[in-house]
Design an enzyme around this catalytic site. Structure first.
Site, PDB file in Angstrom:
ATOM      1  N   GLU A   1       5.158  48.555 -34.426  1.00  0.00           N
ATOM      2  CA  GLU A   1       4.451  48.033 -35.588  1.00  0.00           C
ATOM      3  C   GLU A   1       2.942  48.096 -35.390  1.00  0.00           C
ATOM      4  OE1 GLU A   1       4.602  44.015 -38.385  1.00  0.00           O
ATOM      5  OE2 GLU A   1       5.365  43.926 -36.327  1.00  0.00           O
TER       6      GLU A   1
ATOM      7  N   GLU B   1      13.217  39.129 -40.710  1.00  0.00           N
ATOM      8  CA  GLU B   1      12.544  39.793 -41.823  1.00  0.00           C
ATOM      9  C   GLU B   1      13.502  40.834 -42.390  1.00  0.00           C
ATOM     10  OE1 GLU B   1       8.078  41.486 -42.845  1.00  0.00           O
ATOM     11  OE2 GLU B   1       8.552  40.725 -40.858  1.00  0.00           O
TER      12      GLU B   1
END
Length: 908
Positions: free
Chosen positions: A714, A444
């Site tokens: 996260e 990502e």
């Protein structure tokens, strides 16, 4: 009085500056109190010629004063002298210099060149040119960039220390170039080489691992300017006359890693051709380059239960591992990277998803130092294949990020909170790599707007983000439009647009930079993008004047809704969208006022009032109930000042009840988390904010600390208490968004706030937190160092405050009435208190059963509510916390609080 830290465009003696109207800043140091600059004078010299002299200006301005002299020339050294006088009649001067680069990139002679190797060739091309200097060289400068990433060398010596140049921009619209002084490297016989990697331009990138995002062939662009002692000049530029070959870098991808073969020398040669290229997209380096900023030695060598041989560096970080070894000729070494170990202590690379992150080296039999060139990894551990006798001194972790100056620190008496502060700081370092990425390790690493937006205040405290965000916002503007809106990631490779909280970064981040540094230019540059984002929303509103359509991320990863449905949380997504719509409309109105756009300010003020009325009609009942009575719904209502004044008390009570129903835990996601403690502290519920902050069980900030985290996760539950990982496929252990709590730590605990942009006027208002007896912060503001520290123990409160010269401050002391208006100086306060901030054994989070084990509690309950403990149903309540019991009997709060207080007094 002393003037110091004289800078040009935030930089110390910048080289290659291409800003036509650079701005100058300085700071003042004095032992006196209440020092203000009264007069300043700036002189800029080109050799013996004065190109600007302000004369003696009556002004206290000392931050970002724009140049207003004669037009600056290319490649010219200018000397700057600033002189200031203070209100005590004293004067002092400081000097600096800046050297310009090329103002108009269309004047470059260079051409963008490429190779003709077949598509299946994975080796990095090496472009080269040999040249001869017949006369003594006075100065030599090289300008360079690439479609891809590049490194240069001259006569076998690397040029510069920057990495991953030219950085990531919206390449078809903007491409940075770098400038280096190579005078000391020039000889008579010279060979310049430029090696190009795929990087973000051509490499495998994005969720779908798609290559060739911007083009299917890398290219390089370079121009040498050589000035001889006799005054003559020579230009050597990339063109068809350059050569190209492959080299020892046989493969290089950001996600996958790099292969370096130092044995095989059968390099392929090719032909150089000129690419179509618009030089007008070129721009000189705008932000701090990516560099290796720290080198961390191996902490431990590990053999796992599976027999894997690992190196632990003790910190989750972004960068590379340097390997020093004398291997056998042809020996193959493979370095695998991972953030963590599994619950059994084995290597666990699953958080990387499809990013292999493997670096491979083929040794030549000599003493060698291996370090990749065109990749970076997120890791704490490496698994090593191919070395029989591993020694710690063979391995060094090289930390990489944009080399922004550290400006803010925070520390306190609680070690776990200090570790949280370290995790927040590392999360920023690991993810501010030319752009603000969401994560540094998996497939990502994109410039997610929402993450950057919620963290921008915290980031701008920790480090000087002015240049970093200035550069990134230029790409945000380049990739945005009134027709499509603002992308979710920038640079935009996903082609997904316009979600609240994410796209709102286009307005919020320039405002953060303005408030932090007093930088009006970022507002001027982004005015069009800022107001067009609000206009885009307005154009997509329904008849009721609200934004009720399109994709929204909502309160991303909130805990108040099952994730199996989606990841957007339970708060109404369009309530969030319209709350942010109002927030950014107000910021655009304020921006118009700052820039002197009176008509626009009136227009957006009217839009705000109209939209606020529609919002209240849609989302609040007449009695103050919210359509979404979630934590985030309440937080936005309070923090964004959306609720009617008469309803704020009820909404705060709803928020507190919701938190208590969650056993005094938060349930917020990306939208609610940055503001939850602010909303509580600013609305008379600072104790609850402190309770949430100091919690150590899931979900909380300190839960991850207790689980051994060295960065921000996260998810609140990235690793469960039993050591099992979240397996949703989206579980980064290095994601800074929840680190946005840092802003509350610095503003509320330490108490440092700006009342005027750039901290020209400062608010110092520390707020105590139970469990933190001492706390303090330092911030290197545009005017100098601000310090705020408190100690509350042994019956005494001590406050230490430092206010820099040329500013004023308002100081609000804990447990004291009123405000203290003051100027610069050092201030100490000490006074008696009955407050104890020691962590207490009993609280509203104690279970009823724990409370009843204390005879004093039983005695008090029997006195206050005779017969209460005789109720047979009381046995079912023993496992509940006192906070949970309030859900059924809120009127019992005074009694429970009295019992808890009495038990804690008994303990002491």
């Amino acid at each position: 009085m002393k003037i110091y830290d004289l800078r040009t465009e935030y930089r110390k003696s910048p080289f290659g500056l291409s800003v036509r109207q650079p701005r100058f800043s300085w700071k003042i140091r004095s032992d006196e109190k209440n020092v203000m600059q009264t007069i300043c004078r700036i002189r800029v010299m080109d050799g013996e010629n004065c190109v600007w002299d302000t004369g003696m200006r009556e002004s206290s301005d000392s931050v970002l004063i724009p140049y207003e002299g004669m037009p600056l020339k290319d490649e010219t050294l200018y000397r700057v002298k600033a002189t200031v006088w203070d209100n005590y009649g004293r004067a002092d001067s400081a000097e600096t210099s800046f050297e310009t680069g090329i103002f108009d990139p269309r004047t470059f002679h260079a051409r963008m060149i490429t190779h003709d190797f077949p598509a299946e060739e994975t080796s990095c091309p090496v472009f080269y040119r040999e040249f001869y200097t017949e006369k003594p060289v006075k100065k030599a400068v090289v300008y360079a960039t690439a479609l891809g990433v590049y490194e240069m060398s001259l006569n076998g010596e690397r040029i510069g220390a920057d990495r991953m140049t030219p950085g990531w921009t919206s390449y078809h619209k903007r491409l940075q170039y770098q400038e280096y002084d190579i005078t000391s490297q020039i000889r008579q016989d010279n060979r310049i080489e430029i090696t190009a990697g795929n990087g973000w331009y051509k490499g495998i990138f994005g969720f779908d691992l798609k290559p060739d995002r911007y083009g299917d062939r890398v290219g390089v662009f370079a121009e040498l300017h050589i000035t001889y002692e006799d005054g003559t000049r020579e230009v050597i530029a990339t063109d068809r006359d350059w050569g190209v070959r492959t080299g020892e870098i046989r493969y290089s991808e950001i996600y996958m890693g790099e292969t370096i073969d130092t044995v095989t020398t059968d390099y392929r040669t090719g032909n150089v051709s000129v690419m179509e290229f618009d030089k007008s997209v070129l721009t000189a380096q705008e932000n701090e380059p990516v560099r290796i900023t720290e080198r961390i030695p191996a902490k431990d060598l590990i053999v796992t239960p599976k027999g894997e041989r690992l190196v632990d560096f003790g910190q989750n970080l972004t960068g590379l591992v340097e390997v020093k070894i004398r291997g056998g000729k042809g020996q193959k070494i493979v370095i695998h990277h991972a953030e963590t170990l599994d619950k059994d202590g084995n290597f666990y690379p699953e958080t990387l998803r499809s990013a292999k992150s493997e670096d491979t080296y083929i040794c030549n039999g000599e003493e060698q130092i291996f370090l990749p060139h065109f990749t970076f990894h997120g890791f704490r551990y490496i698994k090593v294949d191919g070395i029989e006798e591993m020694k710690p001194e063979m391995f060094t972790a090289c930390v990489m990020h944009s080399d922004m100056e550290q400006t803010g620190t925070f520390s306190c008496s609680n070690k776990k909170v200090n570790q949280l502060q370290s995790n927040i700081s590392w999360g920023m370092r690991d993810n501010f790599l030319d752009i603000p990425t969401d994560c540094p390790q998996r497939d990502e690493r994109l410039g997610w707007m929402g993450d950057a937006q919620v963290f921008s205040w915290t980031a701008s405290y920790l480090r000087n983000t002015a240049l970093f965000f200035t550069k990134w916002m230029r790409d945000v503007s380049a990739d945005s439009s009134l027709e499509q809106g603002v992308p979710h990631v920038v640079p935009d490779i996903l082609e997904q647009y316009s979600s609240s909280a994410w796209s709102d970064a286009a307005v919020i981040i320039p405002w953060v930079v303005y408030q932090t540094y007093g930088d009006k230019r970022i507002l001027e540059e982004n005015w069009k993008c800022m107001h067009e984002w609000v206009d885009y929303i307005t154009n997509h509103c329904e008849e009721n004047g609200l934004w009720m359509s399109g994709f929204q991320y909502g309160d991303w990863l909130a805990l108040d809704k099952e994730e199996s449905a989606d990841r957007t949380g339970a708060t109404d997504k369009y309530m969030i969208a319209n709350a942010y719509y109002l927030y950014v409309t107000d910021l655009v109105k304020q921006t118009a006022e700052v820039l002197g756009f009176e008509d626009e300010a009136e227009k957006y003020a009217h839009l705000y009032e109209k939209t606020l009325a529609a919002f209240r009609k849609e989302y609040y009942t007449e009695t103050g109930r919210i359509v979404s009575e979630t934590q985030t719904g309440c937080i936005l209502s309070l923090y964004f000042n959306l609720a009617r004044e008469k309803d704020r008390g009820r909404i705060l009570k709803t928020l507190l009840t919701n938190i208590e129903n969650h056993k005094n835990h938060l349930a917020t996601g990306f939208v609610g988390t940055p503001y939850i403690c602010h909303a509580l502290s600013e609305n008379g519920a600072h104790d609850m904010a402190s309770t949430l902050f100091m919690r150590e069980d899931y979900p909380s900030w300190l839960y991850a600390v207790n689980m051994g985290a060295t960065t921000i996760w996260e998810r609140w539950n990235s690793i469960r208490p039993d050591g099992i990982f979240d397996e949703s496929g989206m579980n980064s252990l290095n994601h800074y968004a929840y680190g946005s709590i840092g802003d509350w730590m610095y503003r509320k605990i330490a108490g440092i706030n700006q009342l005027e942009p750039g901290y020209k006027k400062i608010l110092i208002r520390p707020m105590f937190v139970k469990g933190i007896e001492e706390a303090g912060a330092e911030l290197e503001s545009p005017y100098g160092k601000i310090v705020s520290r408190y100690s509350c123990k042994d019956g005494k409160i001590q406050i230490h405050v430092e206010i820099p010269a040329n500013t004023t401050a308002v100081i609000v002391l804990p447990e004291k009435e009123g405000e203290i208006e003051t100027g610069s100086g050092v201030y100490e306060y000490e006074y008696d208190t009955a407050t104890s901030l020691k962590a207490e054994r009993f609280s509203m989070d104690s279970t009823f059963g724990e409370i009843l084990q204390q005879p004093l509690a039983v005695q008090m309950f029997n006195q206050m509510v005779p017969g209460m403990l005789d109720n047979p149903m009381i046995q079912f309540a023993k496992q509940m916390t006192l906070s949970e019991m309030l859900g059924a009997a809120p009127e019992a709060r005074p009694m429970y609080e009295a019992v808890v207080a009495a038990l804690n007094r008994q303990e002491n």
